[in-house]
Design a protein around this motif. Structure first.
Motif, PDB file in Angstrom:
ATOM      1  N   LEU A 120       0.854  -1.195   0.000  1.00 32.04           N
ATOM      2  CA  LEU A 120       0.000   0.000   0.000  1.00 32.04           C
ATOM      3  C   LEU A 120       0.880   1.233   0.000  1.00 32.04           C
ATOM      4  O   LEU A 120       1.904   1.274   0.672  1.00 32.04           O
ATOM      5  N   ASP A 121       0.424   2.250  -0.724  1.00 31.20           N
ATOM      6  CA  ASP A 121       1.137   3.527  -0.745  1.00 31.20           C
ATOM      7  C   ASP A 121       1.117   4.166   0.646  1.00 31.20           C
ATOM      8  O   ASP A 121       2.013   4.914   1.000  1.00 31.20           O
ATOM      9  N   VAL A 122       0.089   3.857   1.430  1.00 30.79           N
ATOM     10  CA  VAL A 122      -0.073   4.503   2.734  1.00 30.79           C
ATOM     11  C   VAL A 122       0.078   3.504   3.880  1.00 30.79           C
ATOM     12  O   VAL A 122      -0.665   3.531   4.842  1.00 30.79           O
ATOM     13  N   LEU A 125      -0.070   4.593   7.576  1.00 28.23           N
ATOM     14  CA  LEU A 125      -1.411   5.035   7.982  1.00 28.23           C
ATOM     15  C   LEU A 125      -2.341   3.850   8.157  1.00 28.23           C
ATOM     16  O   LEU A 125      -3.203   3.857   9.041  1.00 28.23           O
ATOM     17  N   PHE A 126      -2.178   2.832   7.323  1.00 25.83           N
ATOM     18  CA  PHE A 126      -2.976   1.611   7.452  1.00 25.83           C
ATOM     19  C   PHE A 126      -2.775   1.012   8.839  1.00 25.83           C
ATOM     20  O   PHE A 126      -3.742   0.691   9.538  1.00 25.83           O
ATOM     21  N   LEU A 128      -1.649   2.531  11.583  1.00 23.78           N
ATOM     22  CA  LEU A 128      -2.212   3.423  12.609  1.00 23.78           C
ATOM     23  C   LEU A 128      -3.732   3.321  12.651  1.00 23.78           C
ATOM     24  O   LEU A 128      -4.334   3.305  13.730  1.00 23.78           O
ATOM     25  N   ALA A 129      -4.359   3.233  11.473  1.00 22.46           N
ATOM     26  CA  ALA A 129      -5.819   3.205  11.409  1.00 22.46           C
ATOM     27  C   ALA A 129      -6.351   1.980  12.139  1.00 22.46           C
ATOM     28  O   ALA A 129      -7.262   2.090  12.973  1.00 22.46           O
ATOM     29  N   PHE A 130      -5.765   0.817  11.865  1.00 21.44           N
ATOM     30  CA  PHE A 130      -6.336  -0.385  12.474  1.00 21.44           C
ATOM     31  C   PHE A 130      -5.929  -0.537  13.933  1.00 21.44           C
ATOM     32  O   PHE A 130      -6.681  -1.099  14.731  1.00 21.44           O
ATOM     33  N   SER A 132      -5.809   2.010  15.869  1.00 19.34           N
ATOM     34  CA  SER A 132      -6.741   2.892  16.572  1.00 19.34           C
ATOM     35  C   SER A 132      -8.127   2.264  16.676  1.00 19.34           C
ATOM     36  O   SER A 132      -8.890   2.588  17.575  1.00 19.34           O
ATOM     37  N   LEU A 133      -8.459   1.329  15.773  1.00 18.14           N
ATOM     38  CA  LEU A 133      -9.751   0.642  15.894  1.00 18.14           C
ATOM     39  C   LEU A 133      -9.732  -0.399  17.012  1.00 18.14           C
ATOM     40  O   LEU A 133     -10.779  -0.784  17.529  1.00 18.14           O
ATOM     41  N   VAL A 135      -9.093  -0.090  19.960  1.00 24.04           N
ATOM     42  CA  VAL A 135      -9.582   0.434  21.229  1.00 24.04           C
ATOM     43  C   VAL A 135     -11.042   0.040  21.483  1.00 24.04           C
ATOM     44  O   VAL A 135     -11.473  -0.065  22.619  1.00 24.04           O
ATOM     45  N   TYR A 136     -11.800  -0.227  20.408  1.00 23.08           N
ATOM     46  CA  TYR A 136     -13.222  -0.533  20.607  1.00 23.08           C
ATOM     47  C   TYR A 136     -13.427  -1.827  21.374  1.00 23.08           C
ATOM     48  O   TYR A 136     -14.394  -1.943  22.139  1.00 23.08           O
ATOM     49  N   GLU A 165      -1.668   7.253  21.415  1.00 27.32           N
ATOM     50  CA  GLU A 165      -1.670   7.254  19.957  1.00 27.32           C
ATOM     51  C   GLU A 165      -1.162   8.583  19.402  1.00 27.32           C
ATOM     52  O   GLU A 165      -0.570   8.629  18.322  1.00 27.32           O
ATOM     53  N   LEU A 182       5.428   6.719   2.840  1.00 26.45           N
ATOM     54  CA  LEU A 182       4.625   6.015   3.847  1.00 26.45           C
ATOM     55  C   LEU A 182       4.579   4.519   3.553  1.00 26.45           C
ATOM     56  O   LEU A 182       3.996   3.758   4.299  1.00 26.45           O
TER      57      LEU A 182
ATOM     58  N   GLN B  50      -6.913   6.632  -1.222  1.00 32.38           N
ATOM     59  CA  GLN B  50      -6.460   5.840  -0.066  1.00 32.38           C
ATOM     60  C   GLN B  50      -6.101   6.711   1.123  1.00 32.38           C
ATOM     61  O   GLN B  50      -6.453   6.396   2.256  1.00 32.38           O
ATOM     62  N   PHE B  54      -7.810   6.331   4.913  1.00 29.95           N
ATOM     63  CA  PHE B  54      -7.196   5.929   6.183  1.00 29.95           C
ATOM     64  C   PHE B  54      -7.183   7.072   7.181  1.00 29.95           C
ATOM     65  O   PHE B  54      -7.290   6.849   8.383  1.00 29.95           O
ATOM     66  N   ILE B  57     -10.456   6.897   8.877  1.00 31.69           N
ATOM     67  CA  ILE B  57     -10.537   5.891   9.939  1.00 31.69           C
ATOM     68  C   ILE B  57      -9.782   6.370  11.179  1.00 31.69           C
ATOM     69  O   ILE B  57     -10.284   6.294  12.298  1.00 31.69           O
ATOM     70  N   ILE B  58      -8.554   6.899  10.975  1.00 30.44           N
ATOM     71  CA  ILE B  58      -7.745   7.297  12.131  1.00 30.44           C
ATOM     72  C   ILE B  58      -8.453   8.386  12.922  1.00 30.44           C
ATOM     73  O   ILE B  58      -8.603   8.308  14.138  1.00 30.44           O
ATOM     74  N   ALA B  61     -13.198   7.340  13.050  1.00 33.13           N
ATOM     75  CA  ALA B  61     -13.527   6.065  13.693  1.00 33.13           C
ATOM     76  C   ALA B  61     -12.615   5.808  14.883  1.00 33.13           C
ATOM     77  O   ALA B  61     -13.051   5.315  15.914  1.00 33.13           O
ATOM     78  N   GLY B  62     -11.329   6.169  14.750  1.00 34.38           N
ATOM     79  CA  GLY B  62     -10.374   5.787  15.787  1.00 34.38           C
ATOM     80  C   GLY B  62     -10.267   6.752  16.942  1.00 34.38           C
ATOM     81  O   GLY B  62      -9.804   6.380  18.008  1.00 34.38           O
ATOM     82  N   VAL B  66     -14.428   7.420  19.706  1.00 38.02           N
ATOM     83  CA  VAL B  66     -13.979   6.883  20.988  1.00 38.02           C
ATOM     84  C   VAL B  66     -14.246   7.900  22.086  1.00 38.02           C
ATOM     85  O   VAL B  66     -14.685   7.559  23.186  1.00 38.02           O
ATOM     86  N   LEU B  69     -17.882   7.828  22.948  1.00 41.07           N
ATOM     87  CA  LEU B  69     -18.162   6.681  23.820  1.00 41.07           C
ATOM     88  C   LEU B  69     -17.677   6.961  25.239  1.00 41.07           C
ATOM     89  O   LEU B  69     -18.355   6.655  26.216  1.00 41.07           O
ATOM     90  N   GLU B 125      -2.776   9.415  -4.238  1.00 38.88           N
ATOM     91  CA  GLU B 125      -1.680   8.975  -3.380  1.00 38.88           C
ATOM     92  C   GLU B 125      -1.167  10.165  -2.579  1.00 38.88           C
ATOM     93  O   GLU B 125      -1.429  11.321  -2.911  1.00 38.88           O
ATOM     94  N   THR B 126      -0.422   9.827  -1.531  1.00 36.57           N
ATOM     95  CA  THR B 126      -0.020  10.853  -0.585  1.00 36.57           C
ATOM     96  C   THR B 126       0.709  12.008  -1.260  1.00 36.57           C
ATOM     97  O   THR B 126       0.408  13.180  -1.007  1.00 36.57           O
TER      98      THR B 126
END
Lengths: 365, 164
Positions: A120-122, A125-126, A128-130, A132-133, A135-136, A165, A182, B50, B54, B57-58, B61-62, B66, B69, B125-126
């Motif tokens: 992935l180009d990012v 971030l991928f 970090l994104a997951f 951060s998920l 925490v649920y 984070e 990245l 992309q 992300f 999400i960060i 969602a992240g 939170v 909640l 892309e970035t």
């Protein structure tokens, strides 16, 4: 068709690496702690008299016990969220490994296979994104249990994970400045350069401060001692997973250890050369003193994967030693370290890195 | 993204979004909000964005949900009591909503999907996004960051005032 099979093979391979290193982590947890505390540690269970230093106990007997126990769901719980929480704790963390490269390339029958499940180009971030998920799982597990200790653990967990984070992300900005990308595979390849013709240009040489911050924040993310306030057995019974038993409890434990392996994997990839073996290139070794040892592509790939796994095992072991060495923080100390300690240092690191890159060109390119 | 996949995702997103406002339990609403935001991120991936996906999400969602909640749990909000409105407000809301739907249908009727625009390599892309952000859109970008800074300072100032 062949392409699909290759992707499936890569995914299975990554999952196997993660689960094996995680299992080894559990084994270390039992035996290293015993060594540190001058005990013998897990050694009871044996198959035909072979206990294998407790490997049978920790990796065969314990999981079977967990899986066969009754799954107690207390009255008054939110059944849906109580069921989903452990899943939400493990699955996002397992997904992050999709972008971690475990080798360079493998050439088989004219086909060049990149040893990474998803390029992935990012990539950063991928991850970090997951993360951060993740925490649920903690928050919802704590809330859905309908138990005050669980709720306190869940609230502590969410505050702690969000706080750390921030420092983690800022530490990674320094790293991204250094590499200018990245993409984790590109970062791994960039670390194959040699400084002065002999010193491997691993990230830790450019970003030592970011390494320390990331390591501390990573241990805080995995919620283990000294950062285990969401769990803290001595006050909250077992924190956010007090009301979990059997397989679901096992999943929360698994999430902890997967996070340990994840921190190891990211630290290895960003700061310790990922799959790089010093002086090993695609066609074999080129030693700085002029000697060369050509190797076939398969051997090179095997060496790289082995090096990556060994680095993973080392950092997993390091985190377990840290866990059994330090006492637990108080809550105010935890917050102060995160917001007044790590955050300003990480910010300063970004500014200093940027200045160094502009003035002396201190970057891997 | 194939049309079938788009339809399935869109349906899921709408269901999740409706759950956010319709569910009586605030924690379940917040969870549905996470699902909605995550599915939006999937749409961004489908649009070759992309980076945005992300970041979505960060940030949302992240982190943001939170905090929602966190507050819901800290205040220990229970299932919300349904306020019963009279007939008149409900009828008025129904009329207004119906009119909006009609207007939308009228606008969509006979609309054609434009052919996909040709985007250059590396779109979304970035590097490409960053170049745009720091050249063409530098002023709005910096203004937004100042706005956020003002919000942070404001939050700290309000929190300070409460302290004895």
């Amino acid at each position: 068709m062949a392409d699909v099979l290759i992707v499936v093979a890569k995914v299975v391979f990554v999952v196997l690496i993660v689960l094996q290193v995680m299992g080894l982590g559990v084994f270390f947890e039992r035996k290293v702690s015993a060594l540190i505390q001058d005990r013998i540690g897990a050694n009871r269970a044996a198959i035909f008299g072979v206990a294998a230093f407790g490997l049978i106990n920790t990796l065969v007997a314990d999981p079977i016990k967990f899986l066969l126990k009754e799954d107690v769901v207390p009255a008054g719980t939110d059944r849906l969220l109580h069921f989903l929480a452990p899943v939400l704790a493990v699955v996002p963390l397992m997904l992050t490994f999709a972008v971690i490269p475990f080798g360079d390339v493998l050439e088989v029958g004219g086909r060049v296979i990149t040893l990474q499940a998803a390029q992935l180009d990012v990539g950063i971030l991928f991850v970090l994104a997951f993360v951060s998920l993740g925490v649920y799982g903690v928050v919802l597990g704590g809330w859905a249990s309908n138990n005050r200790w669980s709720l306190l653990g869940g609230i502590r967990g969410s505050a702690q994970m969000i706080s750390y984070e921030v420092a983690m992300g800022l530490a990674l900005i320094g790293v991204v400045l250094t590499y200018g990308t990245l993409d984790l595979q590109a970062i791994a390849r960039a670390q194959g350069a040699l400084l002065g013709g002999w010193l491997p240009a691993w990230g830790v040489l450019y970003q030592p401060v970011a390494f320390l911050i990331f390591m501390v924040a990573g241990i805080a993310e995995s919620k283990r001692i000294p950062f285990d306030l969401p769990e803290s057995e001595s006050e909250l019974v077992s924190g956010y997973f007090t009301e979990y038993s059997g397989p679901k409890h096992l999943m929360f434990m698994m999430a902890d250890f997967v996070e340990v392996v994840l921190v190891s994997a990211v630290v290895t990839t960003l700061f310790f050369g990922a799959w790089q073996v010093p002086w090993l290139f695609r066609d074999g070794f080129h030693f700085p003193w002029g000697a060369t040892a050509p190797l076939p592509s398969l051997a090179v790939a095997l060496l790289q994967v082995t090096a990556f796994v060994l680095k993973l095992v080392f950092f997993t072991w390091l985190q377990i030693v840290i866990r059994w060495t330090l006492p637990r923080f108080r809550y105010d100390q935890l917050m102060r370290l995160g917001w007044q300690g790590l955050l300003p240092v990480a910010l300063a690191n970004v500014v200093v890195s940027a200045l160094l890159i502009v003035t002396v060109g201190a970057r891997v390119a | 993204v194939s049309p079938l996949l788009f339809l399935v995702l869109a349906l899921l997103t709408v269901v999740a979004a409706v759950t956010v406002i319709a569910h009586p339990n605030p924690v379940h609403s917040a969870c549905a909000l996470v699902v909605t935001l995550f599915l939006l991120a999937v749409f961004f991936v489908g649009l070759d964005a992309q980076l945005i996906a992300f970041l979505q999400i960060i940030v949302y969602a992240g982190a943001v949900v939170v905090l929602f909640l966190f507050v819901i749990m800290l205040l220990n909000l229970q299932r919300e009591e349904r306020a019963t409105a009279g007939l008149a407000p409900v009828a008025l809301a129904g009329l207004g909503g119906g009119a909006l739907v009609l207007l939308l249908l009228r606008g969509l009727h006979g609309a054609r999907t434009p052919p996909g625009a040709d985007v250059g390599a590396g779109f979304g892309e970035t590097a490409a996004v960053a170049r745009k952000l720091f050249t063409t859109y530098l002023l709005p970008f910096e203004l937004t960051s100042i706005l956020l800074l003002v919000a942070i300072v404001g939050a700290v100032a309000i929190a300070q005032k409460r302290q004895p």
